[in-house]
Design an enzyme around this catalytic site. Structure first.
Site, PDB file in Angstrom:
ATOM      1  N   HIS A   1       0.828  -1.202   0.000  1.00 51.17           N
ATOM      2  CA  HIS A   1       0.000   0.000   0.000  1.00 51.17           C
ATOM      3  C   HIS A   1       0.868   1.259   0.000  1.00 51.17           C
ATOM      4  O   HIS A   1       1.207   1.783   1.061  1.00 51.17           O
ATOM      5  CB  HIS A   1      -0.903  -0.004   1.223  1.00 51.17           C
ATOM      6  CG  HIS A   1      -1.836  -1.174   1.279  1.00 51.17           C
ATOM      7  ND1 HIS A   1      -1.442  -2.419   1.702  1.00 51.17           N
ATOM      8  CD2 HIS A   1      -3.138  -1.294   0.930  1.00 51.17           C
ATOM      9  CE1 HIS A   1      -2.467  -3.257   1.630  1.00 51.17           C
ATOM     10  NE2 HIS A   1      -3.505  -2.612   1.169  1.00 51.17           N
TER      11      HIS A   1
ATOM     12  N   HIS B   1      -3.945   3.111  -3.835  1.00 52.64           N
ATOM     13  CA  HIS B   1      -4.120   2.711  -2.432  1.00 52.64           C
ATOM     14  C   HIS B   1      -3.380   1.415  -2.121  1.00 52.64           C
ATOM     15  O   HIS B   1      -2.628   1.348  -1.153  1.00 52.64           O
ATOM     16  CB  HIS B   1      -5.602   2.554  -2.108  1.00 52.64           C
ATOM     17  CG  HIS B   1      -5.850   1.792  -0.840  1.00 52.64           C
ATOM     18  ND1 HIS B   1      -5.830   2.385   0.393  1.00 52.64           N
ATOM     19  CD2 HIS B   1      -6.088   0.475  -0.609  1.00 52.64           C
ATOM     20  CE1 HIS B   1      -6.045   1.483   1.332  1.00 52.64           C
ATOM     21  NE2 HIS B   1      -6.210   0.302   0.746  1.00 52.64           N
TER      22      HIS B   1
ATOM     23  N   GLU C   1     -18.846  -1.115  24.297  1.00 52.17           N
ATOM     24  CA  GLU C   1     -18.111  -2.344  24.557  1.00 52.17           C
ATOM     25  C   GLU C   1     -16.866  -2.464  23.683  1.00 52.17           C
ATOM     26  O   GLU C   1     -15.815  -2.933  24.136  1.00 52.17           O
ATOM     27  CB  GLU C   1     -19.008  -3.571  24.334  1.00 52.17           C
ATOM     28  CG  GLU C   1     -20.221  -3.668  25.249  1.00 52.17           C
ATOM     29  CD  GLU C   1     -21.418  -2.872  24.739  1.00 52.17           C
ATOM     30  OE1 GLU C   1     -21.320  -2.273  23.632  1.00 52.17           O
ATOM     31  OE2 GLU C   1     -22.453  -2.828  25.430  1.00 52.17           O
TER      32      GLU C   1
ATOM     33  N   HIS D   1     -30.095 -11.852  24.756  1.00 48.71           N
ATOM     34  CA  HIS D   1     -29.162 -11.641  25.855  1.00 48.71           C
ATOM     35  C   HIS D   1     -28.556 -12.947  26.379  1.00 48.71           C
ATOM     36  O   HIS D   1     -27.729 -12.912  27.285  1.00 48.71           O
ATOM     37  CB  HIS D   1     -29.858 -10.895  27.001  1.00 48.71           C
ATOM     38  CG  HIS D   1     -30.026  -9.424  26.713  1.00 48.71           C
ATOM     39  ND1 HIS D   1     -30.668  -8.961  25.594  1.00 48.71           N
ATOM     40  CD2 HIS D   1     -29.604  -8.313  27.384  1.00 48.71           C
ATOM     41  CE1 HIS D   1     -30.657  -7.628  25.595  1.00 48.71           C
ATOM     42  NE2 HIS D   1     -30.020  -7.219  26.660  1.00 48.71           N
TER      43      HIS D   1
END
Lengths: 674, 674
Positions: free
Chosen positions: B38, B269, B417, B479
């Site tokens: 890259h 890129h 989280e 959950h």
């Protein structure tokens, strides 16, 4: 287009206030009755919900499948009591008072979090925060495309979302909101339950962002209102319906509104109010009725909301009757959730695939399938998270879906894998289009929470996950999947396909499009030689099959997937030179194999399969029990490395000579070798 | 505090321009030589990198472990050539020219993406987009806390990040940036490589957000500059060092800057420029030297940057010599990466645990451990994603870490989280503190990409994942973890602990704190009775052990973890009434068991273990090979349901009577039953 109807506009603010009070008390009573649950959010958002439903929301309680309905997505899924209470009050037949009393009980229509497919009228399974929001973005995309396809008369509904601080802290909301802003989804309205309370206490202990400013940066319209002022709510919704961009309505609310001592505190988020607090609330609100009993006049107003909805649908049906037959058929197809199954087309596709057989990567074979499929299937909505070329997801027949051209059939999701997966859930839920989207297999980890929800909701969503092993080479361990094949297979109801050549790739696409649930296509970066020469049937459909039989009883049975099937074929040739007979079993889908054969793999490979050797360039875990105690596992249980694919396969012992050598060194062949 | 030093300030813009040109050409040549990679990002950001390193960055090339160094995080990890070239030019001894020529080759110090622990001077493994950014936030938190602990003389460094469009589209950057803004991390500076190009083409096809406005909404300072104007870059960094908040410097750059025809295009890129383009670039830049040859004057300037850094460290050492011995010891401990091991303390903790033995959830037992551990271990940095009470992660001795009090030892990560997991990686990388953080086990899916990186980097990070099964009850399938225990176990180097009682919980905490890598503690919501009465040794240390032996040869061997060990104990009693002898094996850590006993579980349970029965309230996959062909698997391979824990365990056949019944019905006991 949905709009305030005359009847509802006549509804005064004080009426709405009474309706909201009923809703609030009902939700508090439901949670109290359940003995656990989340009363804070429903009580805080009761005024918003009442105003939305009474004055704006387009739905027919008797026809939750109506394609023209608005969608209500409770992204704060813990506030499920609110959704259930609303369904009951507007007269949804299935949502009886008994069901409300069975909140969070086994087998009820009122589980702890809303579940799509389980409760009529629930549009989306929510609970994991941020998911509902991002799913709604997919629904809004679907509506825009459907409007482009069928015109305003047939589409033109809106997606209304309730989201709390949690939803807006989760990273997925950033991805989804940025995408929605970019696509100018003017049919999307999000109510932010801005109650400044999280489970740990005031939101201010963890966050100080200016949410409206953030959404403005994405290109959203937004406004902040008092979430208990029904007139302000009404005006904000009116404005949102006129906006040319998605709208965030920040509703300043008090969590647990109405509870005399607990309102506004973290304690009311996730626990019943308790008998005393409920009694004090009734006292303060002048509410004399016991739980689950309602003043008839207020109930009548709520039922009136349902009647207004029924009338709206009738009017809509009248307009649709004037549409062409093709439009009516399409609506019928969407409402019945019966997407076309292009089985016949696949016969042709497989034939063409066979004739063009040269070594190629399965990601390229997948693109070949799509080149044929996309022009013939306008209901297929492709996309990729900025890896269109690498994933082979974009073909000649694609045009980008964009704000200016919502008729496009390809989504530029950006570098937003998680939002892509969740938006695909929304597209699938909307029922009009079948979505597929691409990224590298290793980034399935970014999508995982949304993939799990697709599986839970049994949505036909297809993940094109390429670069499926160390075969991707130099990009190294951060980009080389190791545990991903095994860990995706663990998600209940998800099918993971790992085809070994062009024919299998076409077969797996066919199976994925036929599966009532999500599917992963794990595809190679590197070229693979053609394996199959037959086309009589979709042999991948049973999950696995003998691709090269042994002449006579096999001494060795190879079990392999994807690129490693070719290693098995080569190793088989080496063994043959040592007088060892081997059969090669290709297993493009382990879950299908398990499903067809509850006794494991035995029926497929026969009782005397000899030494079992599994080969897959990833965790060996899925294969341990299949090869048995004495079998050989050829896989990778550590992270990869930056090197050429060839060196990596060599380094990890995944070459035909290495594998053959391990087999020859096995005790059961020791007498054969010098 | 880091600051421009006189020597460097004398460096003129034209010098920096020449240094940047060398860097740019070197990176292009490296990728060309590698044949893949890259070049676009390194070439585009060469001016920013040169200005940062030449005029501001505080480091000593000979001492990458120096605690006082600034950190450089290449969140756009695909631009690894930039980091390697910088290390070489400033004179890092390990980063020889040969290593640059071995970019992306097997075994080199220059892998495809930067790898911490592999290459000296690389601070963080990056590649999966957004991770470096969020990890840097953890490093900045650690520095703030260290400064509060040791004072400005010992800490006071900064974290500099380079991030591209991809990093800023990923959801994790939202979580991390919001947290950084809230905590007013003034030691964090992010260079946004605003080159308007992504892999699929112009960023505008997928995004139209105003990034600076978004970061302002988080409470960041920010500015937009021409990323090729070294004086503007210099001024922006000067300003960032003065800002009281984290700073985003949006650097408008041209990807592949310097390439005559390919600069500014998506094509540069991720592919080498090619011989012709490189030749044309040399021509355009008036650069006459072949690849890997440099003008001595420019090299000397680069080496001077390294010398300036060495001098800075010497000055710092002089200041530190005046600090108290305790400060110098602490610095030594951090630089040697030798965190304290509280083994002695655990003996006491286990004793106290035993004496207080009553039925309690392992999440509560974990909190009990922390109540004792936290006051004695100032190097422990706790936290939770808004579930402090539920996770039991916050104890009496905690004070919140905040903008106003960075000496706090508890982080309110918010409902973030993923950023929590990545920030914990940054805290662990910084070396001064050992982080732990809590959420529900099911939301480990949100953390997964960062957990994988913790494992890849072998970081001591502890995840307190509670509510570890259907035992959480009414919140339902969204959950209830099913596949999570099994899928976490698949991550190489991660240890998953699932203790069965208070003693095992203390043992598992001890092992997690001792593991050079990440650990999950999977803890129950529901109460579990005491299991263990002995304390002689940490019996969990071998992964599993016989907790109740059979009297004589066992007819049945139970293999179980966590809450299900108690089912095994109960089922054993039922079997005893039928004259069947059973032993119970508790396996708090399957990975440790595998590690200690390569031949599986046989050494532990003996050769004549009878019928094997595995019990775990989750996917059966990890147990299939352990029970063998004829064994019994008691687990759950579908999604859960909203109901009480008791009903769920019954519904899934996970009760002692159900399990005993299945065993009694097994062919090998058929003759025993009527």
């Amino acid at each position: 287009m949905s709009q305030s109807c005359g009847e509802s506009e006549a509804m005064r603010g004080s009426d709405l206030g009474q309706m909201a009070t009923l809703l609030r008390i009902l939700c508090a009573d439901m949670v109290e009755h359940a003995g656990s649950g989340h009363p804070g959010m429903p009580m805080g958002m009761a005024d918003v919900a009442t105003t939305l439903f009474a004055k704006h929301f387009l739905f027919d309680p008797d026809h939750p499948e109506w394609v023209g309905r608005d969608r209500f997505i409770l992204s704060s899924g813990h506030g499920s009591a609110l959704a259930y209470a609303l369904l009951h009050l507007v007269g949804q037949p299935a949502m009886t008072l008994d069901e409300l009393k069975r909140l969070r009980r086994k087998g009820s229509l009122t589980p702890g979090h809303p579940e799509f497919g389980h409760t009529p009228g629930i549009e989306c399974t929510t609970g994991p925060l941020g998911q509902g929001f991002a799913t709604a973005v997919g629904m809004a995309i679907s509506e825009k495309k459907l409007r482009a396809e069928l015109g305003d008369a047939a589409a033109g509904h809106r997606i209304f979302v309730m989201a709390g601080d949690g939803c807006l802290m989760e990273g997925i909301n950033h991805e989804a909101a940025a995408l929605a802003g970019h696509l100018r989804l003017d049919n999307l309205v999000v109510f932010f339950d801005d109650n400044a309370i999280s489970i740990d206490g005031p939101v201010s202990i963890a966050s100080s962002e200016d949410v409206l400013a953030r959404f403005a940066a994405y290109g959203w319209d937004g406004t902040a209102i008092d979430g208990h002022d029904v007139e302000a709510i009404d005006r904000a919704i009116e404005q949102a319906k006129k906006n040319a961009r998605p709208t965030l309505i920040a509703c300043r609310t008090q969590i647990g509104r109405g509870a005399p001592t607990k309102a506004g505190s973290a304690g009311i988020h996730g626990s019943p109010l308790g008998r005393d607090e409920l009694a004090a609330m009734r006292e303060a609100l002048g509410w004399r009725l016991p739980p689950f009993a309602f003043p008839p006049a207020i109930v009548a107003q709520w039922r009136g909301v349902g009647h207004r909805g029924r009338a709206e649908r009738q009017a809509w049906l009248g307009r649709i009757a004037e549409q062409p037959q093709s439009t009516r058929d399409r609506i019928d197809q969407i409402e019945r959730r019966t997407p076309p199954r292009p089985a016949a087309m696949f016969r042709t596709i497989r034939e063409q695939t066979l004739h063009a057989a040269v070594p190629k990567a399965t990601r390229v074979s997948s693109k070949d399938v799509l080149e044929r499929l996309v022009p013939a299937c306008p209901w297929l909505l492709g996309g990729s998270a900025d890896l269109s070329g690498s994933n082979g997801t974009r073909v000649d027949a694609h045009r980008d879906f964009s704000a200016d051209d919502p008729s496009g059939n390809y989504l530029r999701y950006g570098i937003r894998e998680h939002a892509m997966a969740a938006a695909m859930n929304g597209i699938a839920l909307a029922g009009a289009y079948t979505p597929y989207g691409g990224t590298f297999l290793v980034f399935s980890d970014y999508c995982r929470p949304a993939i799990r929800l697709a599986a839970l909701m049994r949505l036909r969503v297809i993940y094109v996950f390429t670069h499926d092993s160390i075969g991707l080479g130099e990009d190294g361990p951060t980009h080389q999947p190791i545990e991903h094949l095994a860990s995706l297979r663990l998600i209940p109801g998800l099918r993971l396909f790992r085809p070994a050549d062009a024919v299998e790739t076409a077969e797996c696409w066919e199976l994925a499009l036929d599966h009532e649930g999500p599917s992963v296509l794990a595809l190679s970066r590197q070229d693979l030689p053609p394996l199959r020469r037959d086309l009589d049937m979709n042999r991948s459909a049973r999950g696995g099959y003998v691709v090269i039989a042994a002449s006579g009883k096999p001494d060795v049975t190879f079990l392999a997937t994807g690129s490693e099937v070719h290693l098995a074929v080569e190793a088989r040739s080496i063994l043959a030179r040592h007088g060892i007979e081997a059969q090669v079993v290709s297993i493009p889908c382990l879950e299908l194999l398990d499903q067809h054969d509850p006794h494991g793999i035995d029926a497929l490979i026969g009782p005397d399969a000899g030494l079992r050797v599994a080969i897959e360039a990833g965790s060996v875990q899925p294969w341990r029990h299949l090869v048995g105690e004495h079998g050989i596992l050829c896989g990778i249980d550590c992270f990869g490395e930056s090197a050429s694919a060839r060196e990596l396969f060599e380094g990890f012992g995944l070459t035909a000579p290495s594998i053959a050598q391990r087999i020859l060194a096995h005790p059961c062949f020791q007498e054969l070798t010098p």
